[in-house]
Design an enzyme around this catalytic site. Structure first.
Site, PDB file in Angstrom:
ATOM      1  N   SER A 191      -0.713  -6.613  -2.977  1.00 57.26           N
ATOM      2  CA  SER A 191      -0.703  -6.546  -4.435  1.00 57.26           C
ATOM      3  C   SER A 191      -1.800  -7.461  -4.948  1.00 57.26           C
ATOM      4  CB  SER A 191       0.658  -7.005  -4.968  1.00 57.26           C
ATOM      5  OG  SER A 191       0.627  -7.251  -6.358  1.00 57.26           O
ATOM      6  N   TYR A 204       7.922 -13.018  -5.885  1.00 54.85           N
ATOM      7  CA  TYR A 204       7.148 -11.846  -5.470  1.00 54.85           C
ATOM      8  C   TYR A 204       5.713 -12.237  -5.163  1.00 54.85           C
ATOM      9  CZ  TYR A 204       4.979  -7.215  -5.664  1.00 54.85           C
ATOM     10  OH  TYR A 204       4.273  -6.081  -5.371  1.00 54.85           O
TER      11      TYR A 204
END
Length: 330
Positions: A191, A204
């Protein structure tokens, strides 16, 4: 400080001129239609995509979202694709919906990336049914959004189990087999949070930073072996995982855009792939800036997910499913 913000703002507007947009809605885009057909861009580079014909590719968390789109794209290129998902029935349904293309094969299998025995069984079945694995795509991942002090220990541990240890487990199990053959490729779907850390996504972002660091070290160990490691780092993708979050100055990405990047990195292996590419340029720029200017750039470009998530109920169904049903969403 005012001059720093003015300079950074100008750089930001220039870099993102081609991809500026608004925040995301709380709805998820309709899934792509199957069977997948090659785009004009893919047809233009068909001689290169033909190199994937017959190659065995395993994709984790591929029952839905990014993983499903990646599996469809690779199947369309003629690869033999194994769809792994904790929901075995969904994996088989997805394989049937995508459908194998000439020269390719497609199977849907049960896979819990948090369990070593499950991962071993998955890889063994793939090799039995399709042959030695040429590419492993570590895609399975989950995300909790909210203030760091409000995150339960269960949610934090679950994210590390899936997002970090699930990736490490796959790499440890498949890379030795690839190294013996002198070839192979591991593609980790990370990501943009591997390089930035949005407010509201503390754990995250930490998991994605960990994947980046681990992949960097493993890549160094594999130099000269014929085994490649790649990181694909998209911004916000329109999947259930990101429902209710904001995109900042970039448009929301589609799963097909990520699938296209995965196809491209398999045809032309390299370590870091940002989607959109401007994100990579801006992270490199940020590394060169003094602290106050870097903070200003972060403020301008990185969305504050705490502010964006005004209604937590939009994520309730997703978070309940990943917590109780334990179905990783990629």
């Amino acid at each position: 400080m005012a001059s720093c913000q003015k300079c950074v703002g100008a750089a930001c507007r220039s870099a993102f001129r081609s991809c500026s947009g608004q925040g995301r809605s709380s709805t998820v885009a309709a899934p792509p239609r199957y069977p997948y057909t090659l785009s004009r861009r893919d047809r233009d580079r068909l001689p290169r995509t033909q190199r994937l014909t017959g190659r065995v590719i395993a994709v984790t968390g591929a029952g839905r979202g990014i993983g499903r789109a990646v599996a469809a794209r690779l199947a369309a290129a003629g690869a033999a694709v194994a769809i792994g998902d904790l929901d075995a029935e969904l994996a088989m349904e997805t394989a049937g919906a995508i459908g194998a293309h000439p020269g390719g094969r497609l199977v849907g299998l049960s896979l819990d990336v948090t369990d070593t025995h499950s991962f071993e069984d998955f890889l063994r079945t793939v090799e039995t049914q399709l042959g030695p694995i040429d590419v492993l795509i570590n895609n399975a991942g989950i995300m909790w959004v909210g203030p760091f002090e409000g995150e339960s220990e269960e949610a934090a541990l679950r994210q590390f189990d899936v997002n970090v240890h699930g990736v490490l487990r796959g790499m440890k199990l498949v890379i030795p087999r690839m190294r013996k053959r002198g070839r192979g490729h591991v593609v980790n779907i990370a990501s943009a949070a591997s390089k930035v850390a949005p407010a509201g996504e503390a754990t995250y972002a930490a998991t994605k930073h960990a994947v980046h660091g681990y992949s960097t070290a493993v890549r160094a160990e594999l130099r000269g072996t014929g085994v490649h490691v790649s990181l694909v780092m998209p911004g916000v993708v329109d999947t259930e995982l990101a429902v209710g979050t904001a995109t900042g100055p970039t448009r929301s990405l589609t799963t097909d855009q990520v699938a296209d990047a995965v196809l491209d990195v398999m045809l032309r292996p390299r370590f870091e792939v940002f989607i959109p590419r401007q994100v990579g340029a801006l992270t490199r720029l940020a590394a060169l800036l003094p602290g106050r200017a870097r903070d200003a750039l972060h403020h301008l470009l990185v969305p504050d997910q705490l502010a964006a998530l005004s209604d937590r109920s939009v994520r309730a169904a997703y978070e309940q499913r990943t917590r109780t049903a334990r179905h990783p969403e990629g």
